[in-house]
Design a protein around this motif. Structure first.
Motif, PDB file in Angstrom:
ATOM      1  N   TRP A 177       0.827  -1.190   0.000  1.00 50.15           N
ATOM      2  CA  TRP A 177       0.000   0.000   0.000  1.00 50.15           C
ATOM      3  C   TRP A 177       0.872   1.256   0.000  1.00 50.15           C
ATOM      4  O   TRP A 177       1.978   1.271   0.542  1.00 50.15           O
ATOM      5  N   TYR A 212       0.926   5.303   1.105  1.00 52.09           N
ATOM      6  CA  TYR A 212       0.266   6.301   1.938  1.00 52.09           C
ATOM      7  C   TYR A 212       1.313   7.305   2.414  1.00 52.09           C
ATOM      8  O   TYR A 212       2.526   7.061   2.361  1.00 52.09           O
ATOM      9  N   ASP A 221       1.570   7.186   8.738  1.00 47.94           N
ATOM     10  CA  ASP A 221       1.149   5.973   9.446  1.00 47.94           C
ATOM     11  C   ASP A 221       0.876   6.356  10.902  1.00 47.94           C
ATOM     12  O   ASP A 221       1.785   6.792  11.618  1.00 47.94           O
ATOM     13  N   THR A 230      -3.131  10.746   1.885  1.00 50.28           N
ATOM     14  CA  THR A 230      -3.719   9.490   2.324  1.00 50.28           C
ATOM     15  C   THR A 230      -2.945   8.991   3.539  1.00 50.28           C
ATOM     16  O   THR A 230      -1.715   8.897   3.499  1.00 50.28           O
ATOM     17  N   TRP A 231      -3.673   8.698   4.613  1.00 49.71           N
ATOM     18  CA  TRP A 231      -3.044   8.228   5.848  1.00 49.71           C
ATOM     19  C   TRP A 231      -3.473   6.791   6.134  1.00 49.71           C
ATOM     20  O   TRP A 231      -4.619   6.404   5.842  1.00 49.71           O
ATOM     21  N   ARG A 232      -2.553   6.028   6.681  1.00 45.05           N
ATOM     22  CA  ARG A 232      -2.882   4.709   7.206  1.00 45.05           C
ATOM     23  C   ARG A 232      -3.207   4.860   8.685  1.00 45.05           C
ATOM     24  O   ARG A 232      -2.354   5.268   9.483  1.00 45.05           O
ATOM     25  N   ARG A 250      -4.209   2.921  12.024  1.00 41.62           N
ATOM     26  CA  ARG A 250      -4.241   1.608  12.675  1.00 41.62           C
ATOM     27  C   ARG A 250      -5.216   1.704  13.845  1.00 41.62           C
ATOM     28  O   ARG A 250      -4.901   2.282  14.878  1.00 41.62           O
ATOM     29  N   ILE A 266      -7.675  -2.402   4.818  1.00 37.38           N
ATOM     30  CA  ILE A 266      -6.601  -3.137   4.147  1.00 37.38           C
ATOM     31  C   ILE A 266      -6.047  -4.257   5.016  1.00 37.38           C
ATOM     32  O   ILE A 266      -5.332  -5.124   4.521  1.00 37.38           O
ATOM     33  N   GLN A 267      -6.375  -4.239   6.299  1.00 34.26           N
ATOM     34  CA  GLN A 267      -5.941  -5.311   7.199  1.00 34.26           C
ATOM     35  C   GLN A 267      -6.995  -5.532   8.271  1.00 34.26           C
ATOM     36  O   GLN A 267      -7.661  -4.586   8.718  1.00 34.26           O
ATOM     37  N   ASP A 308      -3.502  -9.152   5.820  1.00 33.62           N
ATOM     38  CA  ASP A 308      -3.788  -8.333   4.640  1.00 33.62           C
ATOM     39  C   ASP A 308      -5.053  -8.846   3.956  1.00 33.62           C
ATOM     40  O   ASP A 308      -5.245 -10.057   3.782  1.00 33.62           O
ATOM     41  N   ASP A 317      -6.819  -1.994  10.030  1.00 34.54           N
ATOM     42  CA  ASP A 317      -5.991  -0.965   9.392  1.00 34.54           C
ATOM     43  C   ASP A 317      -6.769  -0.419   8.211  1.00 34.54           C
ATOM     44  O   ASP A 317      -7.253  -1.194   7.362  1.00 34.54           O
ATOM     45  N   LEU A 361      -7.124   2.870   5.154  1.00 32.81           N
ATOM     46  CA  LEU A 361      -6.576   4.019   4.448  1.00 32.81           C
ATOM     47  C   LEU A 361      -7.665   5.073   4.350  1.00 32.81           C
ATOM     48  O   LEU A 361      -8.809   4.755   3.983  1.00 32.81           O
TER      49      LEU A 361
END
Length: 502
Positions: free
Chosen positions: A180, A182, A185, A264-266, A268, A290-291, A296, A314, A316
């Motif tokens: 991915w 991004y 994170d 775009t941020w991931r 968690r 995405i997770q 995944d 997780d 995005l």
């Protein structure tokens, strides 16, 4: 060495590279080449990531509801965020500065292959670390890259409010190609919060001095204790969804993200709470999952996700809306008597004034369910399955998934059923039955038959007893399986309590 001892394994570290004495170069080149060799070895063997956890009591007021004593790490709640790469060696020294409690740390979601003695389940794999003593957790991280958490795994004896937990992230090895793309994170660690200690809460519950009304829209119990508050990364305000006027600047105490437009941020998302399931969304923004629990998955777009205790997603998030500020919403699943409990955070696009309530999206008291067209993933205890209320089984493993541990798994599936029944009161009244469905036929008639037993904690952790058997541990139910066998477990809850599965 038994884990009942108070010291951890001896740290060996990496040996220093030795250069041949006859190498025709000056000392500076020897040093540089030696450092290069050390770096290459570190990249192959993994780095050593070290932390010291001083666990003790301190006073704090995370939500403005009044100061209370917290049991936490290094004077903070939550504890430090740990980031490692797969193959790194994690070394955490736990120093117990509490007055009375025995402590352990559990690495939630880690399989702990070849390191089960460091799993941190007190009374099962490890004796508790006594007050005034320390213990070193020292193991190689062989886990799938993703989001996890750590938390204490002790008895309900704490004399201060719960605060010993934190985020645990396993990052991709440097040599891997990321799935991915991004720009940033970030961990959002959610937790439920009470001012009372675990000990006080448990005694109150067992004495039946409270009658929780934490009931979902589907009529199920979603909390055994009355709600006090939720926190996001240890931050929050009290009664955020109330109709009362709040002081100017109150939003400064909330968790805030400040992305630039178009980034775009991931995120968690980790439910680090002990009791309540939680539903999360960001006003005006979609979540691309995405997770799920560090696995995944193929990208899945939704508007909100629901997480039980210990669960992680997780996602995005692309910040592509009109620049301004928006609410992040975190809600419990309580739905009777007009209950609306939870916590807020803010998304403030770069350049947007801070210190004021968000000016985009919905009002502060808006409920996620007030927007009926939103799609919620893992939609448990909220409504019947529908196009907008989606089960977690919608997710599919990512096409790149390869399980390095599968080996020669058999094609057959070995079925078990675990039935759980609570008779009221606290821990001692929980009854469990295990059925091996390869040996016993499952039918409607025998759902309430068979041997139900009460778990009795062993005097020594299981891993300490040579040649241990069921007879040496009272009321221990054992699944007997073959190496490489695939097992499937049906969990049947025969009451309205929410039972965890570990």
């Amino acid at each position: 060495k038994l884990l009942c001892s108070r010291d951890g394994r001896q740290q060996t570290g990496l040996s220093q590279p030795v250069m041949p004495a006859a190498l025709p170069m000056d000392g500076r080149w020897v040093v540089c080449l030696g450092l290069l060799v050390a770096c290459l070895r570190s990249a192959v063997e993994g780095a050593v990531v070290s932390h010291i956890f001083e666990v003790g009591y301190f006073q704090t007021d995370p939500d403005g509801s009044g100061a209370t004593w917290i049991q936490g790490i290094n004077g903070s709640m939550p504890g430090p965020e740990i980031r490692v790469r797969r193959g790194d060696r994690l070394r955490v020294e736990l120093r117990n500065r509490c007055a009375t409690e025995h402590l352990t740390i559990h690495w939630h979601g880690f399989e702990m292959r070849q390191a089960q003695e460091y799993d941190g389940a007190m009374g099962i794999t490890q004796c508790g670390v006594e007050p005034g003593h320390s213990f070193v957790y020292d193991f190689v991280v062989d886990e799938a890259p993703g989001s996890y958490q750590y938390h204490e795994h002790a008895h309900l004896e704490h004399v201060a409010a719960r605060g010993l937990f934190g985020a645990l992230v396993v990052e991709e090895p440097l040599s891997s190609v990321p799935l991915w793309s991004y720009d940033k994170d970030v961990v959002l660690l959610f937790s439920d919060y009470w001012q009372q200690s675990n000990h006080e809460l448990e005694r109150t519950k067992q004495a039946r001095l409270v009658r929780p009304v934490a009931i979902s829209a589907m009529g199920n119990g979603v909390g055994l204790l009355p709600f006090h508050n939720l926190l996001i990364n240890g931050k929050g305000a009290f009664n955020v969804f109330g109709e009362q006027e709040l002081d100017n600047g109150w939003v400064n105490g909330l968790e805030e993200l400040t992305p630039r437009a178009g980034e775009t941020w991931r995120l968690r998302l980790v439910n680090g709470g002990a009791l309540f399931a939680m539903r999360f969304r960001i006003d005006g923004h979609r979540l691309r999952v995405i997770q799920s629990d560090a696995a995944d998955v193929e990208p899945y777009d939704c508007d909100a996700v629901t997480m039980s205790s210990g669960e992680r997603f997780d996602v995005l998030v692309t910040f592509d809306q009109n620049p301004g500020s928006y609410w992040m919403r975190l809600e419990t699943l309580e739905a009777v008597f007009g209950m609306h409990h939870g916590q807020l955070g803010t998304i403030r696009y770069a350049g947007t004034p801070g210190g004021i309530e968000p000016n985009m999206g919905h009002s502060r008291t808006h409920r996620i369910e007030d927007s009926p067209d939103l799609i919620t993933l893992n939609c448990v205890d909220q409504a019947a399955i529908s196009p907008t209320c989606r089960p977690i089984t919608d997710l599919r493993r990512h096409s790149s998934f390869v399980d390095a541990h599968v080996g020669s798994a058999t094609d057959s599936i070995h079925d078990f059923e675990i039935s759980l029944r609570g008779l009221g009161g606290g821990f001692p009244s929980h009854m469990t039955r295990l059925m091996d469905l390869a040996q016993e036929q499952n039918s409607y008639e025998n759902q309430f038959d068979g041997e139900y037993v009460q778990f009795v904690p062993p005097k020594l952790p299981y891993s300490h007893v040579e040649g241990s058997s069921r007879a040496e541990h009272e009321n221990t139910l054992a699944m007997r399986v073959s190496l490489g066998e695939t097992i499937r477990v049906v969990i049947q809850a025969q009451d309205r309590a929410a039972h965890p599965w570990h």
